[in-house]
Design a protein around this motif. Structure first.
Motif, mmCIF file in Angstrom:
data_model
loop_
_atom_site.group_PDB
_atom_site.id
_atom_site.type_symbol
_atom_site.label_atom_id
_atom_site.label_comp_id
_atom_site.label_asym_id
_atom_site.label_seq_id
_atom_site.Cartn_x
_atom_site.Cartn_y
_atom_site.Cartn_z
ATOM 1 N N SER A 133 0.831 -1.217 0.000
ATOM 2 C CA SER A 133 0.000 0.000 0.000
ATOM 3 C C SER A 133 0.859 1.258 0.000
ATOM 4 O O SER A 133 0.473 2.262 -0.596
ATOM 5 C CB SER A 133 -0.924 0.008 1.217
ATOM 6 O OG SER A 133 -0.178 0.203 2.402
ATOM 7 N N VAL B 113 -1.954 0.960 5.770
ATOM 8 C CA VAL B 113 -3.371 0.857 5.424
ATOM 9 C C VAL B 113 -3.874 -0.590 5.527
ATOM 10 O O VAL B 113 -5.021 -0.837 5.877
ATOM 11 C CB VAL B 113 -3.613 1.445 4.009
ATOM 12 C CG1 VAL B 113 -4.578 0.611 3.209
ATOM 13 C CG2 VAL B 113 -4.186 2.853 4.118
ATOM 14 N N GLU B 114 -2.984 -1.535 5.262
ATOM 15 C CA GLU B 114 -3.391 -2.948 5.341
ATOM 16 C C GLU B 114 -3.844 -3.322 6.752
ATOM 17 O O GLU B 114 -4.580 -4.296 6.927
ATOM 18 C CB GLU B 114 -2.237 -3.879 4.928
ATOM 19 C CG GLU B 114 -1.952 -3.925 3.430
ATOM 20 C CD GLU B 114 -0.889 -2.935 2.982
ATOM 21 O OE1 GLU B 114 -0.631 -1.959 3.724
ATOM 22 O OE2 GLU B 114 -0.302 -3.133 1.892
ATOM 23 N N ASP C 179 -13.411 -8.050 7.480
ATOM 24 C CA ASP C 179 -14.106 -7.443 6.361
ATOM 25 C C ASP C 179 -14.576 -6.032 6.670
ATOM 26 O O ASP C 179 -15.034 -5.321 5.788
ATOM 27 C CB ASP C 179 -15.338 -8.297 5.978
ATOM 28 C CG ASP C 179 -14.934 -9.484 5.135
ATOM 29 O OD1 ASP C 179 -13.785 -9.470 4.626
ATOM 30 O OD2 ASP C 179 -15.743 -10.423 4.993
ATOM 31 N N LEU D 162 -14.293 -2.380 7.191
ATOM 32 C CA LEU D 162 -13.353 -1.296 6.895
ATOM 33 C C LEU D 162 -13.348 -0.289 8.031
ATOM 34 O O LEU D 162 -14.326 -0.131 8.766
ATOM 35 C CB LEU D 162 -13.760 -0.589 5.601
ATOM 36 C CG LEU D 162 -13.741 -1.412 4.318
ATOM 37 C CD1 LEU D 162 -14.099 -0.530 3.121
ATOM 38 C CD2 LEU D 162 -12.379 -2.064 4.102
ATOM 39 N N GLN E 138 -11.672 4.520 5.716
ATOM 40 C CA GLN E 138 -11.743 3.817 4.421
ATOM 41 C C GLN E 138 -13.149 3.889 3.850
ATOM 42 O O GLN E 138 -13.339 4.164 2.661
ATOM 43 C CB GLN E 138 -11.311 2.357 4.603
ATOM 44 C CG GLN E 138 -9.836 2.224 4.965
ATOM 45 C CD GLN E 138 -9.456 0.804 5.342
ATOM 46 O OE1 GLN E 138 -10.105 0.191 6.194
ATOM 47 N NE2 GLN E 138 -8.424 0.275 4.718
ATOM 48 N N ILE F 281 -14.469 5.967 0.327
ATOM 49 C CA ILE F 281 -15.297 5.363 -0.729
ATOM 50 C C ILE F 281 -16.579 6.171 -0.913
ATOM 51 O O ILE F 281 -16.932 6.556 -2.028
ATOM 52 C CB ILE F 281 -15.635 3.893 -0.393
ATOM 53 C CG1 ILE F 281 -14.368 3.041 -0.320
ATOM 54 C CG2 ILE F 281 -16.606 3.320 -1.431
ATOM 55 C CD1 ILE F 281 -14.589 1.618 0.160
ATOM 56 N N GLU F 282 -17.242 6.458 0.198
ATOM 57 C CA GLU F 282 -18.550 7.133 0.111
ATOM 58 C C GLU F 282 -18.443 8.547 -0.447
ATOM 59 O O GLU F 282 -19.308 8.999 -1.187
ATOM 60 C CB GLU F 282 -19.206 7.186 1.496
ATOM 61 C CG GLU F 282 -19.826 5.863 1.898
ATOM 62 C CD GLU F 282 -20.310 5.873 3.337
ATOM 63 O OE1 GLU F 282 -20.742 6.926 3.834
ATOM 64 O OE2 GLU F 282 -20.227 4.796 3.975
ATOM 65 N N VAL G 229 -8.602 1.727 -1.261
ATOM 66 C CA VAL G 229 -8.474 2.208 0.128
ATOM 67 C C VAL G 229 -7.931 1.134 1.061
ATOM 68 O O VAL G 229 -7.557 1.429 2.197
ATOM 69 C CB VAL G 229 -9.813 2.744 0.708
ATOM 70 C CG1 VAL G 229 -10.327 3.918 -0.106
ATOM 71 C CG2 VAL G 229 -10.858 1.642 0.830
ATOM 72 N N THR G 230 -7.889 -0.098 0.586
ATOM 73 C CA THR G 230 -7.353 -1.163 1.443
ATOM 74 C C THR G 230 -5.919 -1.513 1.057
ATOM 75 O O THR G 230 -5.302 -2.357 1.699
ATOM 76 C CB THR G 230 -8.225 -2.436 1.328
ATOM 77 O OG1 THR G 230 -8.367 -2.761 -0.062
ATOM 78 C CG2 THR G 230 -9.596 -2.232 1.937
ATOM 79 N N GLY G 231 -5.408 -0.891 0.025
ATOM 80 C CA GLY G 231 -4.036 -1.174 -0.399
ATOM 81 C C GLY G 231 -3.928 -2.413 -1.267
ATOM 82 O O GLY G 231 -2.830 -2.851 -1.599
#
Lengths: 158, 762
Positions: free
Chosen positions: A34, A74-75, A81, A83, A87, A91-92, B20-22
């Protein structure tokens, strides 16, 4: 030389070279991709990770400096599952375009929200000044950080 | 059109979660077994004879597998338009980014060390670094095998300018210049070539903007069939027009070394390598002469625009062609004489960059309109309203604008209203006390959608419904970060009534998708959207036919919410059930869609015709504060109104507007390569400054929708129009604030303070 550190909650012991960069340790040795290399000079922020609670440009940190450190990339943000609110918010809010700078932006924002849980837009812009993005014009990244702050305040997370 | 479910909605990007999770992999994240790392040794001088190259020490360095020069390359030249770009320089280096030696080693470190051991003997020569010099008849020639440095000349003649100027009450003549711009995509170029993979000679993975252009180049260099070269493009860390010829060159180098060693070769540029070698936006020198009556009617315009092509032709012929079409701006001018040129120099070569040939002409022409308004004692918007294109207007190319909505008045009004232009213009026109002075400035434009008369304009796609009802899409257009995967998924989702989580837009793969042209010219939504819509319609027809027979339904069948319904609203079956039943009945549920753009025409001698099949319109207004003590310009507000036809994804459109506006702010105020005599002095982000989050305000993005009859759901363009207006809008705002006009970019501290740039001559 050998160093011990924690990354994304996992304890690791690694053999490193004295001149090795933290970015290369994370990417090559640990396979966590990442963090990106955009400039190699600490200017673009694409390689930003969190070390001992502070955002660092990992291209300017020696791997040796990570001995005993706690590192977050970020990982390590999502729980299974689920987020992290940051994160979800990225996305939103539609804050992602090419996505190359996004992990770095998220890590910087993560640190900001730790110390300032409801930042103003200007405070967010100031905090993100070290993370260059050429796609988004930053506006929706700022929106995303605000949205994440609201989510975290509402959910008591973070 | 009223009950759209997927289109015209701000759907979440289909690739956002991976990013966003890499998990999203970019070019430099790829790894292949047994992979070597490539490196290039570039020239020390912008123009030099290469007298001797000694690679023996590099070859002997531990871990080095191969060291090669131009002699080892099957065919050393390539190019999209004119094939004169060299993979490696042989006898002479003609610009500072020319590569001379390439090598590959077991590790990046070994490759870097070995590169330092290559010994090159040069004879430095005096190059030519100014296109105004290289255009002179006796100038030394940059490119072997040519008889002049002229790459291209596009004339446009309409009416008679002498007559037009004779009718004018006022004539203004002004000269402008614009500068190099670095694309500054955050991801430096990265390519991996795998030899003899599966059925092909080479597979190329990485940050490739235009997979088919890169395939052409690699196949040409290897002297291989197109079917033997496979380009696979997945995630890309930005491009903005910038990952074309430089990536083709990188891929060709890696391919030659991969075949030589029979091992995968990865090449990744450092930021410095990227800035030194990659092509830039063309710097322009522009001369404008405009005539107007005292009532403000334009009578004639004469324009000469000279672009610096640098060392290679690259895309200069097409970039300057867009300039010639847009050079007058969106104004009715009865008499026009325009000449745009490109000339070779020993400077960095120049090619496609977001906006292509329009930002330089737009900067000049919209700055000129403001000055003309001032001279005529008119408000800037009033002069524009008096002359701008309206429904049925004729352009400088004498194209009648009547097949779509000409919406300049609407974008102008909406941008003005959003930023409170009239009130601020009045306020800032008054005498301002103190060192900090404010101004507001506007610019408007029209822009041709897609390639126009540059090249054949076609795109293909594949819609493949699987037996579980999930859908795979293929198209040759590439996700560069702009959001094309999401937009295409929305279009197909709308046609087939399927939600986006059931649709997968695959990577661009030249061995699978139909050749679709390049992902350029803000053409993807229009071209790819139309192609995939057609393919989806074909599949839909097949499914309707099947459903009627299988389930005994009559009348219209509606596809929505992952199911098929009768026209009375009764559910027939789930989409997935229909797909499964059809598959098991032997029905083929995939289709190609092929879209050819509407007809265009162009007369090379006169510049008359129908250069583009449709246009978009935009207006941007900048409000600035100028510190007259330091010359610093702060952008306080920007309003940007763009007619996109129809926004397939409004959130994405706003993202394009924000990004384009901020990019233009950077171009106008701060970005500077520190260029002198062929050398680039600013090679990383500590010196080549681009806007950060702190440098810019929130922007008001205004989406205007006048659906285009030919666009998918009426959609047209957005990527590039956003970046052509900011320079002039900011320049005009500075002029209102300070009372001083500027004619050259960038508008940095010195220029705004003392009227010239201290870092360069003149």
């Amino acid at each position: 030389m050998e160093i011990k550190f924690t990354i994304n909650g996992e304890e690791r012991t690694e053999q490193i070279k004295p001149n090795q960069r933290l970015l290369d340790l994370i990417r090559k040795d640990l396979g966590l991709l990442s963090a990106k290399e955009g400039c190699g000079k600490g200017e673009c922020g694409a390689c930003t990770v969190i070390m001992n609670g502070e955002p660092v440009t990992s291209c300017l940190v020696l791997a040796a400096q990570a001995d005993g450190a706690e590192i977050l990339t970020v990982e390590g943000l999502a729980e299974g599952d689920k987020l992290h609110p940051l994160q979800e918010a990225f996305i939103e809010a539609g804050a992602v375009q090419c996505g190359f700078c996004i992990p770095g932006c998220i890590m910087t924002a993560y640190c900001l929200l730790k110390t300032n849980s409801l930042p103003t837009r200007q405070e967010i812009r100031t905090a993100l000044a070290g993370n260059i993005c050429r796609c988004t014009g930053y506006q929706k990244i700022v929106d995303a950080v605000q949205l994440a702050a609201d989510k975290m305040a509402a959910g008591g997370e973070g | 059109m009223n009950d759209l479910k997927q289109v015209n909605k701000s759907k979440k990007r289909v690739d956002a979660k991976a990013k966003v999770t890499g998990k999203a992999k970019f070019g430099a994240d790829l790894k292949f077994a047994n992979m070597l790392y490539g490196k290039v040794v570039r020239t020390k001088y912008p123009y030099a004879k290469i007298k001797n190259v000694d690679i023996s020490k590099a070859e002997a360095y531990p871990g080095v597998e191969v060291v090669m020069t131009a002699k080892d390359i099957p065919n050393n030249t390539f190019g999209v338009i004119i094939q004169n770009q060299r993979v490696l320089a042989e006898d002479e280096a003609i610009y500072i980014g020319d590569g001379i030696v390439m090598l590959a080693a077991e590790s990046k470190e070994a490759a870097e060390e070995a590169a330092k051991l290559v010994e090159i003997e040069y004879e430095e020569l005096k190059g030519i670094h100014d296109p105004l010099e290289s255009r002179k008849p006796d100038a030394q020639l940059v490119m072997e095998g040519t008889d002049s440095n002229q790459v291209v000349h596009h004339p446009l003649r309409k009416g008679d300018v002498e007559t037009g100027f004779a009718e004018a009450d006022l004539i203004l003549e002004r000269e402008y210049s614009t500068h190099y711009i670095e694309h500054a995509y955050l991801e430096p170029e990265a390519v991996t070539v795998v030899p003899n993979e599966r059925q092909t000679l080479v597979s190329v993975y990485g940050s490739v903007q235009n997979p088919y252009a890169t395939r052409d180049a690699v196949a040409r260099v290897l002297e291989a069939d197109l079917s033997q070269v496979r380009i696979i493009q997945d995630n890309m860390g930005g491009s903005f027009g910038g990952k074309d010829e430089n990536i083709s060159s990188m891929a060709a180098r890696a391919a030659v070394m991969a075949l030589e060693t029979d091992r995968p070769v990865q090449m990744v540029n450092s930021r410095e390598e990227s800035i030194i070698e990659s092509y830039k936006r063309h710097p322009y020198n522009l001369k404008y002469k405009v005539g107007a009556t005292k009532e403000g009617k334009l009578t004639a315009m004469e324009i000469e625009a000279v672009a610096d092509s640098g060392a290679y032709a690259c895309q200069t012929p097409f970039v300057t062609w867009r300039s010639v079409v847009q050079a007058t701006g969106p104004y009715e001018v009865p008499n026009v004489k325009t000449d745009t040129y490109g000339f070779y120099t020993n400077n960095p070569y120049t090619g496609a960059m977001r906006g292509y040939g329009s930002p330089p002409t737009c900067f000049a022409q919209e700055s000129l309109m403001d000055e003309l308004a001032e001279e005529l004692g008119m408000k800037p918007d009033q002069l524009r309203e008096k002359n701008m294109y309206r429904q049925g207007s004729h352009t400088a190319s004498n194209q009648k604008l009547d097949n779509h909505t000409v919406s300049l008045q609407e974008v102008l009004d909406k941008a003005k209203e959003s930023i409170n232009y009239d009130k601020k213009y009045e306020e800032y026109s008054k005498e301002q006390t103190g060192e900090k002075k404010r101004g507001i400035g506007l610019a408007i434009s029209y822009r041709g959608v897609s390639l126009g008369a540059e090249a054949i304009d076609t795109t293909g796609g594949i819609v493949a419904v699987q037996k579980d009802g999930s859908i795979i899409l293929y198209c040759g257009l590439a996700e560069n970060g702009q959001g094309l995967r999401t937009v295409f998924s929305q279009v197909v989702g709308e046609e087939l009534g399927v939600n986006l989580d059931r649709i997968t837009y695959m990577e661009a793969d030249t061995s699978v998708a139909p050749e679709s042209g390049s992902t350029v010219a803000s053409r993807s939504t229009f071209m790819g959207g139309n192609a995939l819509k057609k393919a989806a319609k074909n599949v839909k027809e097949t499914m309707i036919e099947f459903a009627k027979e299988e389930y005994g339904v009559e009348g219209e069948i509606i596809f929505k919410d992952n199911a098929l319904y009768t026209d009375s609203g009764k559910k027939i079956e789930d989409f997935s059930k229909v797909a499964s039943d059809a598959f098991h009945s032997g029905v083929f549920l995939s289709s190609y869609g092929w879209y050819k753009a509407p007809k265009i025409s162009w007369d090379e001698e006169t510049g008359q015709g129908r250069p583009y099949f449709t246009y978009v319109y935009g207006c941007q207004i900048a409000e600035v504060e100028v510190d007259t003590g330091t010359g610093q310009v702060k952008v306080l507000n920007m309003a940007a109104a763009h007619d996109v036809g129809k926004a397939i994804n409004p959130a994405n459109v706003r993202g394009q507007i924000y990004g384009g506006v901020v990019m233009a702010v950077g171009h106008a105020l701060m970005e500077d390569l520190g260029f002198s005599d062929g050398f680039i002095n600013h090679t990383n982000f500590d010196e080549y400054l681009i806007p950060t989050a702190k440098d810019i305000p929130d922007i008001d993005a205004i989406i205007v929708e006048n659906p285009d009859p030919a666009g998918p759901y009426g959609a047209k363009s957005i990527g590039e129009p956003t970046v052509e207006l900011g320079g002039a809008a900011i320049n005009n705002a500075i002029a209102l604030a300070t009372g001083e006009r500027h004619y050259d970019l960038p508008l940095n501290l010195e220029r705004v303070l003392i009227g010239r740039d201290l870092s360069r001559e003149g």
